[in-house]
Motif scaffolding. Structure first.
Motif, PDB file in Angstrom:
ATOM      1  N   TRP A 112       0.850  -1.203   0.000  1.00  0.00           N
ATOM      2  CA  TRP A 112       0.000   0.000   0.000  1.00  0.00           C
ATOM      3  C   TRP A 112       0.875   1.238   0.000  1.00  0.00           C
ATOM      4  CZ3 TRP A 112      -4.826  -0.684  -1.219  1.00  0.00           C
ATOM      5  CH2 TRP A 112      -5.456  -1.913  -0.936  1.00  0.00           C
TER       6      TRP A 112
ATOM      7  N   LEU B 194      -3.456   8.336  -9.440  1.00  0.00           N
ATOM      8  CA  LEU B 194      -3.819   7.136  -8.671  1.00  0.00           C
ATOM      9  C   LEU B 194      -5.331   6.933  -8.655  1.00  0.00           C
ATOM     10  CD1 LEU B 194      -1.248   7.665  -5.776  1.00  0.00           C
ATOM     11  CD2 LEU B 194      -1.250   5.758  -7.417  1.00  0.00           C
ATOM     12  N   ALA B 195      -6.058   8.047  -8.485  1.00  0.00           N
ATOM     13  CA  ALA B 195      -7.527   7.942  -8.471  1.00  0.00           C
ATOM     14  C   ALA B 195      -8.040   7.429  -9.824  1.00  0.00           C
ATOM     15  CB  ALA B 195      -8.133   9.303  -8.156  1.00  0.00           C
TER      16      ALA B 195
ATOM     17  N   HIS C 258      -7.284   3.772 -10.227  1.00  0.00           N
ATOM     18  CA  HIS C 258      -8.204   2.999  -9.391  1.00  0.00           C
ATOM     19  C   HIS C 258      -9.556   2.858 -10.097  1.00  0.00           C
ATOM     20  CE1 HIS C 258     -10.682   1.615  -6.115  1.00  0.00           C
ATOM     21  NE2 HIS C 258     -11.424   2.714  -6.199  1.00  0.00           N
ATOM     22  N   GLU C 259     -10.014   3.972 -10.686  1.00  0.00           N
ATOM     23  CA  GLU C 259     -11.294   3.962 -11.379  1.00  0.00           C
ATOM     24  C   GLU C 259     -11.265   3.018 -12.601  1.00  0.00           C
ATOM     25  OE1 GLU C 259     -13.743   7.571 -13.123  1.00  0.00           O
ATOM     26  OE2 GLU C 259     -13.092   7.900 -11.042  1.00  0.00           O
TER      27      GLU C 259
ATOM     28  N   LEU D  46      -5.858  -0.448  -9.861  1.00  0.00           N
ATOM     29  CA  LEU D  46      -5.350  -0.358  -8.486  1.00  0.00           C
ATOM     30  C   LEU D  46      -6.448  -0.652  -7.462  1.00  0.00           C
ATOM     31  CD1 LEU D  46      -3.342   3.032  -8.701  1.00  0.00           C
ATOM     32  CD2 LEU D  46      -2.511   0.717  -9.182  1.00  0.00           C
ATOM     33  N   ASP D  47      -6.007  -1.269  -6.354  1.00  0.00           N
ATOM     34  CA  ASP D  47      -6.890  -1.358  -5.183  1.00  0.00           C
ATOM     35  C   ASP D  47      -6.689  -0.094  -4.361  1.00  0.00           C
ATOM     36  OD1 ASP D  47      -7.954  -3.867  -5.718  1.00  0.00           O
ATOM     37  OD2 ASP D  47      -6.206  -4.885  -4.867  1.00  0.00           O
ATOM     38  N   ARG D  48      -7.715   0.262  -3.615  1.00  0.00           N
ATOM     39  CA  ARG D  48      -7.587   1.470  -2.786  1.00  0.00           C
ATOM     40  C   ARG D  48      -8.174   1.197  -1.412  1.00  0.00           C
ATOM     41  NH1 ARG D  48     -10.446   7.030  -4.647  1.00  0.00           N
ATOM     42  NH2 ARG D  48     -12.324   6.006  -3.889  1.00  0.00           N
ATOM     43  N   GLN D  49      -7.516   1.725  -0.415  1.00  0.00           N
ATOM     44  CA  GLN D  49      -8.104   1.650   0.931  1.00  0.00           C
ATOM     45  C   GLN D  49      -7.830   2.960   1.661  1.00  0.00           C
ATOM     46  OE1 GLN D  49      -6.204  -1.564   3.094  1.00  0.00           O
ATOM     47  NE2 GLN D  49      -4.507  -0.286   3.703  1.00  0.00           N
TER      48      GLN D  49
ATOM     49  N   TYR E 191      -2.790   3.124  -2.113  1.00  0.00           N
ATOM     50  CA  TYR E 191      -3.051   2.330  -3.333  1.00  0.00           C
ATOM     51  C   TYR E 191      -2.026   1.208  -3.473  1.00  0.00           C
ATOM     52  CZ  TYR E 191      -5.839   6.433  -4.686  1.00  0.00           C
ATOM     53  OH  TYR E 191      -6.750   7.452  -4.726  1.00  0.00           O
TER      54      TYR E 191
ATOM     55  N   ARG F  84      -3.459  -3.951  -8.404  1.00  0.00           N
ATOM     56  CA  ARG F  84      -4.404  -5.048  -8.209  1.00  0.00           C
ATOM     57  C   ARG F  84      -3.839  -6.363  -8.768  1.00  0.00           C
ATOM     58  NH1 ARG F  84     -10.388  -3.701  -9.792  1.00  0.00           N
ATOM     59  NH2 ARG F  84     -10.214  -2.649  -7.786  1.00  0.00           N
TER      60      ARG F  84
END
Lengths: 246, 183
Positions: free
Chosen positions: B18, B39-40, B43-44, B48-51, B62, B65
């Motif tokens: 992360w 990064l956003a 992710h969209e 990427l995974d996001r938390q 991020y 994935r």
């Protein structure tokens, strides 16, 4: 003897070839819907006769035509036609004449460069004949198709099925084949047995000059002339003389 | 991806866990907002995974994935409309030339009419088609339409040969846009 009226030559509808001198030998034309074989050595005038049969069909007799070139290129056929004043472009535009260069896909592309077979031609013609309501079909020539088959038996079977297809769809067809130098009449020796008619062109050496001749060797439902006739290629195209070769 | 930082950011994330936008920005010497926007977007797009970062809400962390190779595959799936339209144009160009060569102008015109509704300016009509909807779906539909329309005109076997050749021609250098490798 009982004569079936539909088999009597005078009752069979004819398709005029339009070739000067030829229709006179065959009661005005080949039987409508028949499969006709045209054989001859290189230079005997096969392609010229075939293009005239096709062109006159579309231009004089209002019958849509599919001319399928398998060994000649589109340009080569167009050049032959243009050389004898046959302007095919307007007929193509109006959908009366489709000049098909199937050799173009055979000349092809990597793994796809395999020769075109009868089934593929049948598949093609089925769509094409329906789309323009074709009444005449020319196959120039069957020799290119033969490359697809490993032996004569397979070739015969497939060609038999193909000629049956042509009769079933009701078009009057002209199939070209070579006559080899060996003296055999047709390239594979089987073509004439699968056709309804067999017109043979020859080149004969007469005092050091080549003379072209035409003989109608077979034509079902037709009281045809069986003599050998001189052929002249004039500015207007293929002309079959009335007199016979002695 | 087209920006000068996109690929660098994805490469940076490879092998990391992360990661915060600020760490990306620091490593690549770019502005944090730039890193955050990239990064956003990634992710969209599903790369990427996001938390939510536990200590610094509402900051996000991020991570990739999937390995990079799978990201390339995913990128292929999401076809860029311009690239897809270019490939489609090259494909149709090749197909029409081949159909014209095989069957003459009439059949070629019938094909255009069948595919694009009879317009003379087929390139324009094609661009319009790629204007709105999902490019991947449009491209797949165009190829399938071409196959069927062509089969109607020249028979299925010849159509298959012509379409396959046009796909090879039109998608040369853009093979990732092909729905599947030609058989």
């Amino acid at each position: 003897m009982i004569v079936r009226p539909e088999l009597e030559s005078s009752h069979v509808p004819r398709t005029a070839t339009g070739i000067e001198g030829l229709d006179r030998l065959i009661q005005g034309g080949v039987p409508r819907g028949s499969v006709n074989l045209l054989a001859g050595p290189a230079g005997s005038g096969k392609t010229l006769l075939a293009t005239q049969f096709a062109f006159y069909g579309a231009s004089r007799f209002d019958e849509a035509v599919v001319y399928l070139a398998l060994e000649e290129t589109r340009e080569s056929v167009e050049r032959v036609m243009a050389g004898f004043g046959m302007d095919v472009a307007p007929l193509e535009k109006s959908g009366k004449f489709v000049l098909v260069d199937l050799g173009a896909i055979r000349a092809g592309h990597g793994a796809d460069a395999s020769p075109v077979g009868f089934r593929e031609i049948e598949d093609f013609l089925r769509s094409c004949i329906a789309s323009i309501q074709a009444r005449r079909v020319v196959i120039d020539s069957v020799c290119g198709v033969s490359l697809r088959y490993r032996n004569l038996w397979d070739l015969r079977e497939e060609m038999f099925a193909f000629t049956r297809f042509l009769r079933d769809v009701g078009v009057t067809s002209l199939i070209l084949t070579e006559s080899p130098e060996s003296g055999r009449l047709t390239r594979f020796g089987i073509e004439q047995f699968l056709s309804d008619s067999f017109i043979h062109l020859a080149l004969e050496d007469v005092k050091g000059e080549l003379r072209r001749t035409l003989t109608v060797r077979k034509m079902r439902f037709t009281k045809h002339d069986t003599g050998k006739h001189p052929v002249h290629i004039t500015r207007d195209g293929f002309v079959v003389s009335e007199e016979r070769v002695a | 991806m087209a920006s000068e930082h996109g690929l660098a950011i994805l490469r940076l994330l490879r092998g990391r866990g992360w990661t915060l936008a600020s760490h990306v920005a620091e490593s690549l010497r770019i502005h944090t907002t730039t890193a955050s926007k990239h990064l956003a977007a990634f992710h969209e797009a599903g790369f990427l995974d996001r938390q939510t970062h536990a200590a610094r809400r509402p900051t996000f962390a991020y991570r990739l994935r999937t390995p990079l190779i799978r990201i390339e595959f995913d990128l292929a799936g999401a076809a860029d409309p311009n690239q897809a339209a270019e490939a489609a144009e090259a494909f149709l160009d090749s197909l029409l030339a081949a159909v014209q060569r095989v069957g003459g102008p009439r059949i070629s015109e019938d094909l255009v009419r069948g595919l694009l509704g009879g317009t003379d300016d087929w390139r324009r009509a094609l661009r319009v088609r790629f204007g709105g909807t999902d490019a991947r779906t449009t491209l797949d539909a165009l190829i399938e339409d071409s196959r069927q329309t062509c089969a109607r005109l020249v028979g299925a076997t010849t159509a298959e040969r012509l379409v396959r050749h046009a796909l090879e021609d039109g998608f040369e250098g853009r093979r990732s846009l092909l729905p599947e490798a030609p058989a």
